[in-house]
Design an enzyme around this catalytic site. Structure first.
Site, PDB file in Angstrom:
ATOM      1  N   GLY A  32      40.065  35.891  45.462  1.00 41.11           N
ATOM      2  CA  GLY A  32      40.806  36.100  46.650  1.00 41.11           C
ATOM      3  C   GLY A  32      41.867  35.158  46.775  1.00 41.11           C
ATOM      4  O   GLY A  32      42.824  35.150  47.410  1.00 41.11           O
TER       5      GLY A  32
ATOM      6  N   GLY B  90      40.282  36.446  40.273  1.00 38.60           N
ATOM      7  CA  GLY B  90      40.764  37.535  39.405  1.00 38.60           C
ATOM      8  C   GLY B  90      42.228  37.594  39.127  1.00 38.60           C
ATOM      9  O   GLY B  90      42.797  36.912  38.175  1.00 38.60           O
TER      10      GLY B  90
ATOM     11  N   CYS C 290      58.659  60.322  40.358  1.00 40.22           N
ATOM     12  CA  CYS C 290      59.309  61.279  41.248  1.00 40.22           C
ATOM     13  C   CYS C 290      58.610  60.885  42.701  1.00 40.22           C
ATOM     14  O   CYS C 290      57.855  61.933  43.274  1.00 40.22           O
ATOM     15  CB  CYS C 290      59.126  62.691  40.876  1.00 40.22           C
ATOM     16  SG  CYS C 290      59.904  63.069  39.359  1.00 40.22           S
TER      17      CYS C 290
HETATM   18  C1  LIG Z   1      38.600  42.242  43.341  1.00 37.22           C
HETATM   19  C2  LIG Z   1      37.392  41.497  43.498  1.00 37.22           C
HETATM   20  C3  LIG Z   1      37.569  39.960  43.268  1.00 37.22           C
HETATM   21  C4  LIG Z   1      38.806  39.397  42.815  1.00 37.22           C
HETATM   22  O1  LIG Z   1      39.830  39.218  43.589  1.00 37.22           O
HETATM   23  P1  LIG Z   1      41.011  38.530  43.313  1.00 37.22           P
HETATM   24  O2  LIG Z   1      41.906  38.681  44.555  1.00 37.22           O
HETATM   25  O3  LIG Z   1      41.810  39.238  42.262  1.00 37.22           O
HETATM   26  O4  LIG Z   1      40.652  37.109  42.875  1.00 37.22           O
HETATM   27  C5  LIG Z   1      36.334  39.265  43.170  1.00 37.22           C
HETATM   28  N1  LIG Z   1      35.182  39.713  43.606  1.00 37.22           N
HETATM   29  C6  LIG Z   1      35.028  41.006  44.022  1.00 37.22           C
HETATM   30  C7  LIG Z   1      33.835  41.538  44.322  1.00 37.22           C
HETATM   31  C8  LIG Z   1      36.221  41.741  43.955  1.00 37.22           C
HETATM   32  O5  LIG Z   1      36.192  43.063  44.596  1.00 37.22           O
END
Ligand SMILES: *Cc1c(COP(=O)(O)O)cnc(C)c1O
Length: 440
Positions: free
Chosen positions: A242, A286, A355
């Site tokens: 996150g 991520g 569209c």
């Molecule tokens: C999406 C997700 C992440 C990664 O989140 P980011 O904001 O991209 O860092 C990590 N753990 C879980 C369980 C997720 O669903």
């Protein structure tokens, strides 16, 4: 990563105008140097600083075999949330024990695939999953190490659509004594399961650490409660991902340290106070690893000037290669890649070709004079762009190019029209003759 030379935008040493000519548009371009730099920052701020820690790249942000191979070489673990992401990891020969499997509704097939491959962690997210997993492990004669994803009941300061830790959420196991603890007991007693601890993920694109800290407090208290109730030591806590990135000038990107230092201090202090060994701490970034490494190149087509209203500058893609503006009002910035030095003369709206009225990439962007055929580059599209791409309006999924120090390599080919129809079957009138048309 970003340089401007001869009026052209360069990305990790490559002229984006030349890349567009070579591979066509729309084109995703990823800087390997930037991905590596983010992995390095993670090592410096977290992995090398604290013993007994792991970082799993949340591959849903951008999952391709090439990306998974980079992550493997950089020494991170990998988080997957579906059979398809797991399959990608398997095709990249990613070590099974370094894979974590998340997901709020994993199918039996997906769980079997994960257990069979021997993934290192399964993050249980539903009340039925413990029993199901025990049955599958028993049948396959395997064991699985599991954590429980909890709903920590904290509200993250981000767009409501990407907040996941609040009480009313489809993610996680609710913090109800008579739901959670019987499940923990079931997991501890299950012969083919090894219960390791708890997991949370509070939301995405965060620039404030309070939600993480509040949730860590909840997880630590649960670990203590498990020790007291079951005389069982929790070995691992997963604090999710996150960590926010910079999309526009309005965003401030905080270093990993800003989140992780207070989190680790809180964790150490809690464990010391309650005389429990500090569990292994895992994070799952991520977006923060891959978002800023990626840009998207589009060719400008129609330019529609509505006097006194606005000017629409249309690109040859849009919500099909980047749904985030339409999905949660995400903001981006960009520039004219072949006129990168030129002074802005107008304020325009960059719109896509799908569209849908919500297919607007950027509102009110200052750009120089443009004509059809100019190249538009959008920044920070590396996460949740390609991975959320669709074939809406039967637009093919764009190609992906990886660049590093002036070199480029194609890592995903552009989808062809034939490939889009590959799975379609000849139509046959019910009860009638075949209107045969074979696509092969
Ligand atoms: C999406 C997700 C992440 C990664 O989140 P980011 O904001 O991209 O860092 C990590 N753990 C879980 C369980 C997720 O669903």
């Amino acid at each position: 990563m970003k340089e401007i030379k001869n009026n052209h935008l360069y990305w990790d040493g490559c002229d984006t105008v030349a890349l567009a000519e070579k591979y066509g548009t729309p084109l995703y371009v990823f800087s390997e140097s930037e991905i590596i730099a983010q992995c390095q920052a993670l090592r410096e701020d977290f992995l090398d600083r604290y013993p007994n820690t792991r970082a799993a790249y949340a591959s849903k942000a951008f999952s391709t075999v090439a990306m998974v191979k980079i992550i493997e070489r950089e020494g991170l673990s990998l988080d997957v949330v579906s059979g398809g992401e797991l399959y990608t990891a398997i095709k990249a020969d990613f070590p099974a024990e370094r894979i974590e499997f998340n997901g709020n509704n994993k199918s039996i097939d997906e769980l079997e695939m994960a257990v069979d491959y021997g993934v290192g962690r399964i993050i249980v997210d539903s009340l039925q999953e413990v029993a199901l997993l025990q049955t599958i492990c028993q049948r396959l004669n395997k064991t699985a190490a599991i954590l429980f994803r909890i709903t920590p009941e904290v509200k993250a300061d981000t767009h409501a659509f990407i907040s996941t830790g609040q009480k009313d959420s489809k993610f996680g196991i609710p913090l109800e004594e008579d739901i959670l603890f019987p499940l923990v007991q079931e997991a501890i007693e299950a012969p083919n399961l090894e219960f390791l601890g708890f997991h949370f993920h509070v939301g995405s694109q965060l620039s404030d650490n309070s939600a993480h800290l509040a949730a860590a407090n909840v997880a630590l208290r649960l670990a203590l409660e498990v020790k007291q109730r079951f005389d069982y030591a929790v070995k691992e806590l997963n604090y999710g991902g996150g960590f926010g990135v910079r999309y526009t000038e309005n965003d401030v990107r905080k270093p990993y340290r800003y989140f992780l230092e207070p989190l680790m201090e809180l964790t150490e202090a809690f464990c010391k106070e309650h005389q429990m060994p500090r569990p292994e701490i895992v994070i799952e970034p991520g977006r923060s690893i891959v978002a800023e490494a990626g840009i998207t190149l589009h060719t400008i087509g129609s330019i529609k000037e509505l006097p006194g209203i606005r000017t629409y500058v249309s690109i040859d893609g849009g919500m099909t290669d980047n749904i985030r503006p339409g999905l949660y009002q995400a903001e981006y910035t960009g520039l004219i890649a072949n006129k990168a030095w030129e002074t802005p003369t107008q304020t325009v709206t960059i719109s896509g070709k799908a569209c849908e009225s919500t297919d607007i990439l950027i509102k009110d962007l200052q750009i120089p004079d443009v004509t059809s055929g100019d190249l538009f580059a959008t920044f920070t599209t590396g996460a949740y762009g390609y991975s959320m791409a669709s074939n809406y309006n039967k637009l093919p999924i764009p190609a992906v190019v990886l660049v590093k120090d002036g070199q480029d390599q194609l890592i995903v080919k552009r989808q062809s029209y034939e490939q889009m129809l590959e799975n379609e079957q000849p139509y046959q009138e019910f009860g009638g003759e075949a209107h045969g048309h074979s696509f092969s």
